[in-house]
Design a protein around this motif. Sequence first.
Motif: not given
Length: 494
Positions: A26, A30, A64, A66-70, A72, A240, A304
């Motif tokens: 991962y 950021e 899954d 909280y961390l943007d799929k991009s 992973h 969000d 966030s």
Amino acid sequence: MVLTGSDVAKHNDEKSCWVIIHGKAYDVTEFLPEHPGGEEIILKYAGKDATEEFDPIHPRDTLDKYLDKSLHLGPVDMSTVAQETKREDPEEAERQKRIAEMPLLSECFNLHDFEAIARRTMKKAAWGYYSSAADDEITLRENHSAYHRIWFRPQILVDVTNIDLSTTMLGTKVDAPFYVTATALGKLGHPEGEVLLTRAAHNHNVIQMIPTLASCSFDELVDARQGDQVQWLQLYVNKDRDITKRIVQTAERRGCKGLFITVDAPQLGRREKDMRLKFTDSGSNVQKGHKTDNSQGAARAISSFIDPSLSWADIPWFRSITKMPIILKGVQRVEDVLRAVEAGVQGVVLSNHGGRQLDFARSGIEILAETMPVLRQHGLDKKIDVFVDGGVRRGTDIIKAMCLGAKGVGIGRPFLYAMSTYGQAGVERVMQLLKDEMEMNMRLIGCAKIADLHPGLLDTRGLFVHSNSTPVDSLSQITYDPLVVPGQRIKAKL
Ligand code: HEM
Ligand SMILES: Cc1cc2nc3c(=O)[nH]c(=O)nc-3n(C[C@H](O)[C@H](O)[C@H](O)COP(=O)(O)O)c2cc1C
């Protein structure tokens, strides 16, 4: 494409930070400043396998969720990842010895006993996280000692043969007027985590408030519910709002009966005891000395997870997305209770987050004593349910809060300490002790049921005076873990 250990190892600092969790990589660069547990802890594992640190306290679905799929990055060939050799920890051996010599559960006669044993036997990091509070920890201690400024005015010659502790909270009939409040990271204290609180709460027919940041996943905690057991959800509002909406609506769909929105934590408090325990000596002061460790400070402000822009203007939105009763958790002045009535929420928790947020915030019980007369004067006391938490350690504390007009009393650390030391059995004993203490003291003040409690049974004249000479409360003095200053370094590294 399968990554190798050396692909990941290249990304080993704050400029580019990758970690491996359960065989997958991962990119958390950021995310670093947003990590609610601070960035230092993740940087310790930059370029490496972080599973062992991550796994015991984070629910499986954290990444899954909280961390943007991009970010992973995909599977890693674990045979190519360098294995770390573990050093023997002499402190751990000592701790195990203390655990082996722990008193029997039946030797714990009050909630302070559990705290004392937890202090001796819990892992340092877990004790640090649970016991710490903000700044000088004045509010932490005030929460408890404020109860000592309230005295009873018992009534006599009342038939107290049968005592009934049952009451109703947000429409749910419970066996006693306390509930398990939300406390994050249950697995720091016990490998099974908050499900133990769920089971104990069921056996004693009291309500559990599920924390947003539980170590068990939300589904695990709801699945652990038995029969018609009732749970509430504590909510940290995410920047969000889609994530927030999903959390709230999932909770409602899965049967939660109350939404407690935490409003006293636009930034997580700075808990020095916790920070000191986590501090790792990285060697030279020359390079890093100028930089304040902000892992619990400024960086957390922009997390966030907890949106600092949350305001009264958001309340109608919450009302539009759920039918669950909405309760503001962390209200600290009567003016805001009146505002909460105007905003149409169903309740407030008078709380300062167990002293973990604003130091010198007043105790919940003092705010309760300030609030209820004003609500009665305005004829609003039936319009809003008022809960209180912080520093409750005795059945008499609960009775005092109920006399003043609370609908229920939240208890945090004592359940965590009991869970960390004796598991579910410990939590159940704490619940039983509280019930036993309440039953005896209800008899002694001359009340057979909760509805009989009223402000006339109390002398609160000293409550608002913040200096007094009440006799020292020796049990909590013993368990209170004083703050310390940095020690001398044995061999200075220059
Ligand atoms: C990538 C490797 C990670 C490691 C090694 C790690 C480690 C830790 C540790 C040790 C804590 C305890 C902090 C404390 O004692 O105050 C913690 C707290 C926490 N972590 Fe992580 N974490 C990682 C990633 C994540 C991720 C991806 C999330 C997802 C959002 C996350 C969410 C949290 C939360 C919510 C807390 C609770 C903070 C609090 O209430 O103070 N962590 N983490
Ligand atoms: C270890 C710990 C974690 C907590 N986590 C949360 C949390 O995630 N959300 C929240 O609203 N309150 C949290 N609280 C505050 C509690 O809900 C409650 O206000 C407080 O613990 C009551 O004080 P007590 O511990 O003296 O009973 C936490 C408290 C502790 C001690």
